[in-house]
Design an enzyme around this catalytic site. Sequence first.
Site, PDB file in Angstrom:
ATOM      1  N   CYS B  91     -32.172  68.872  85.160  1.00 28.87           N
ATOM      2  CA  CYS B  91     -33.542  69.379  85.241  1.00 28.87           C
ATOM      3  C   CYS B  91     -34.219  69.578  83.896  1.00 28.87           C
ATOM      4  O   CYS B  91     -35.438  69.694  83.839  1.00 28.87           O
ATOM      5  CB  CYS B  91     -33.564  70.698  86.009  1.00 28.87           C
ATOM      6  SG  CYS B  91     -32.970  70.490  87.670  1.00 28.87           S
ATOM      7  N   HIS B 358     -41.572  70.087  90.837  1.00 27.79           N
ATOM      8  CA  HIS B 358     -40.614  69.875  89.752  1.00 27.79           C
ATOM      9  C   HIS B 358     -40.080  68.451  89.842  1.00 27.79           C
ATOM     10  O   HIS B 358     -39.077  68.186  90.493  1.00 27.79           O
ATOM     11  CB  HIS B 358     -39.486  70.923  89.925  1.00 27.79           C
ATOM     12  CG  HIS B 358     -38.294  70.755  89.045  1.00 27.79           C
ATOM     13  ND1 HIS B 358     -38.309  70.147  87.823  1.00 27.79           N
ATOM     14  CD2 HIS B 358     -37.008  71.169  89.234  1.00 27.79           C
ATOM     15  CE1 HIS B 358     -37.085  70.179  87.292  1.00 27.79           C
ATOM     16  NE2 HIS B 358     -36.271  70.781  88.138  1.00 27.79           N
ATOM     17  N   CYS B 388     -33.511  75.912  83.472  1.00 33.32           N
ATOM     18  CA  CYS B 388     -32.113  75.994  83.902  1.00 33.32           C
ATOM     19  C   CYS B 388     -31.667  74.583  84.267  1.00 33.32           C
ATOM     20  O   CYS B 388     -32.484  73.734  84.599  1.00 33.32           O
ATOM     21  CB  CYS B 388     -31.942  76.949  85.077  1.00 33.32           C
ATOM     22  SG  CYS B 388     -32.937  76.554  86.523  1.00 33.32           S
ATOM     23  N   GLY B 390     -28.484  71.922  85.960  1.00 32.34           N
ATOM     24  CA  GLY B 390     -27.319  71.753  86.821  1.00 32.34           C
ATOM     25  C   GLY B 390     -26.014  71.820  86.057  1.00 32.34           C
ATOM     26  O   GLY B 390     -25.961  71.598  84.843  1.00 32.34           O
TER      27      GLY B 390
END
Lengths: 710, 402
Positions: B91, B358, B388, B390
Amino acid sequence: MIDYDAGADGIAVIAWNMTERPMNVLNDASIARFAAAVEAAIADAAVKGVIVTSKKRDFLAGADLTELGRSADAATLMASTGRFHALMRAIEKSGKPFCAAINGTALGGGYEIALACHRRISADDPRIRIGLPEVSLGLLPGGGGTQRLPRLIGIRAALPLLLEGRKLDPAKALAAGLVDAVVPADRLLAAAREWLLTDGPQNAVQPWDRKGFKIPDGGVFSPKGHETFVAGNALLHAKSWGNYPAPRNIASCVYEGLITDLDTGLKIESRYFVNCALSAEARNMIRSLFFSIGDANKLAARPKGVPEQSYRRIGVLGAGMMGAGIAYASADAGLEVVLLDTSPAQAEKGKAQARAILDRRVQQQRLGAAARDAVLARIHATARFEDLVGADLVVEAVFEDRAVKAEATRRAEAVLGEGAIFASNTSTLPITGLAEASARPENFIGLHFFSPVERMPLVEIIRGRRTSDACLARAMDYVRCIGKTPITVNDSRGFYTSRVFGTYVGEGLTLLGEGVLPALIENAGRMAGMPVGPLALADEVSIELMYKVRKQTRADLGKEYRGNAAADAVIGLMVERLGRIGKKAGKGFYDYPADGRKQLWPGLAQHFKPLAEQPEVGAVKRRLLYVQSIETARCLEEKVVIDPRDADVGAILGWGFPPFLGGTVSQMHSIGLDRFVAECDRLAQRYGDRFAPPRLLRDMAATGRAFYPA
Amino acid sequence: MTEAFIYDAVRTPRGRGKASGALHGMTPMQLAVTALKAVRDRNALDTSAVDDVVLGCVEPVGEQGADIARVAVLEAGYAETTAGVQINRFCASGLEACNMAAAQIMSGQSDLAIGGGVESMSRVPMGSSGGAWAMDPQVAFHTYFVPQGVSADLVATKYGMSRADVDAYAVESQRRAARAWAEGRFKRSVVPVSDINGLSVLDRDEYLRPETTMQSLAALEPSFVKTGESFGFDAVAIQRYPEVERINHVHHAGNSSGIVDGAAAVLIGSRETGDRLGLKPRARIRSFASVGSEPTIMLTGPSFAAEKALKRAGMDARDIDLYELNEAFAAVVLRFMQALDIAHDKINVNGGAIAMGHPLGATGAMILGTLLDELERTGKATGLATLCVGAGMGTATIIERV
């Protein structure tokens, strides 16, 4: 060992026939003979097809675990596994059709040989079991089972069979694709022969050796495969708490192996097999679940020279939950049972409980209605002691009160024959004391059943001071007769199982008293491999009952009382001040909302102030597990338990001590007595004398002795 | 060390990431090309000066595969001497791409580079690239793999956020995003996506639901109950966090980031090269950092990444005027605010991914642009963007207006 017979019709029969043992098994010697027969059949130009079968009742039960237990190093095991794979590949690629004629149970390596054949035909005998149960002993199918089965029936169908070690009867095996055909037993060889001579030649190549082979149901990276592994991994992790390497390794064999070709897959399987075979978990499980439970079931410790007693008719005194369960188990094993209580109505209530158990089995289609009625007809509910006449044994399961029990003993013995055994199912009262009410204390013994009787396989046999060898031997015969597993212990407060099991709950309560978070305690208990967390268990048992037992014990023993004071304080607070007495009352360490799952009582934080710095979960697990082994060591030192195998079997079957640790003694053995003593010394220093290793352990550690051979 | 400056930041609008979304009919290549062309055209850029184009993409397979960055460079008509590389930090890929571009400048090995990202989630769905993490039994066991939604619910459980807390955050995100669009606060960065004939396909984020209220959110069932309870993931998470009795599932589609399509690009270069090309620097990149954090709870990395970047810049959390933290899940932002003691009016002031979506590989570059636009609009100086990531990571970048 292996019979070889090449017929005039070009069909060779290779028959397993290990006459020197009860069952056919795979070991170095038998595999070598089998290999020689296979090679002969392949080399003989006159042989057009080959039947693999057995001349014993079973087809082939699997690997010889005694031999496997001796193998110590990875390279040797890797080499022998590789040789077996080469033999299976020789069968598959010989160009001649092989047909497995499964005349009896084919498990583990036995079924793996069948998998390497080009066709599998089973006899239609419903007693036959087919499957790959290795996982139940901490192993995995190392003879190609993890590779061939999913290539045969698909990944999603194969994984549960491999992971749960399911054994199927021929009808289910056919439905699942484990065998290709089921035929009447007397037609088995003819059917195999017929196939070899007709369809065999065109089918002498395995599907996975054909060009363009596709895994049925999609491969590892198909959407279905993705789902199977992602969710399957988590479910496996959740269920095993990460304590069992075998299921994880099986999943890896299938995942990694099915991405590649069969030969590479077999190499991958070998690596994981060796990893399992050398694991402490497999050693513990094989030792306790296979050998020790096997020995107990065979009554290996039965006193010699006592003629075996067969049972026809028994009595059960007290038709409460335990009495009814014992009556059910005995009647189910074919015994006539006189179920006696203070009134006919009470006795009938017990019988109704047996009926409920049977009805459930009928509902689950595991029992026919006629069979249920036959079992029920064997239970005679009564309030008359005279009906006990002719009973070979009476099990007393009345209220835990010495006077009530004494009265029942006297009244029963008055009508029983001279040689009849009187057994008490007490879980708390010493047997020697109860035997004082008996006119024949040499025939008086303890038979401690576990609740619920119909599901719990263990019976703890308690020898009173005056119980005779003959009585013990005959009591063991009864336990075997009803299909349960006996362990034998000597008389003492709490005997063996209740005493040691109590330390687990006690340690949980102590941790709570110290301010360890209740969720951490409960999760640590389950992560350690125990079926239920200690606080939930206390609620189940009833905190109030624990309170009463402790009070009684303190009164009985006075200054000699060695209870765990910290745990006693927690129990006292819960019962006396908070009135939270357990699950039955709907409130204990947990709340039990009528409409939802139980939940830890939030008020615990108020009464047991959480430590600012919480311990590592590993430290909590160690305390919960070690305290049980230490208490077991005390039982061995005090000769409450004589045989370490009994201690291990009792721990696993009696209160669900984690099988991967092999039991309370095996746990010490795997850790190493030296290290275990050192760790317990440290624990004793920090948390109290209950962790102090007894002399026996210190001596054994100091002199390098062990409970089991390496 | 050479200083790296941001000269421009552009993004496409975000289209709903399903077949009915406006951008579903556009290829990810067309989205990436839209962003690259905009950077070139807005700045009259001689693309032969661009050394490298770094694009984040989380599912780099199929039509997003085979180094989409290099092919997008060619398709956008850049000089063939401009290189292209696709990177994946899940991300945070879009921000990581900017950081890598900046690192090339700072190290003196490039003079001008573009960082950005692209993701067409409607065309290349999440999970398309597979991977060992969740599937390989050994790996899944050893890492205690659980899906992000369960991690987010674990964050909420462990740090004491109720369903009402996360829903209230989501309602506010929608309100802020709607206001920002109404006031034209995204004007400077958003470039419309047009078709081959020059007709506009989408010119504003289409995921927003400004009508969202606490009541409307309350009607939504939590999304990860079945995943957590029936598939065993809650139990796996609890084995890693045994102090937790039970996971409280609070996240749902309304308080988690939306699935959308989009692309973004940020032009980064040295002062000298900017001067030579007549570009005006908008902000200096003060520092950046990526960190690994515990992978089962997975989403607590931003505070650690932020702290690491702050330390590298010799700054304190209080020195930052505005924060952008990707709204992967409401609890992620609430935990970040809790950990660094940040007031709500300093973070995600124009809403975020809960309202606007997102697009995995692009978001990092998008929020860097949003941060810069807002600093300029409000006349503030310093900003920190973070996401944040993964498998337990966090990436952060600190910028300062010049």
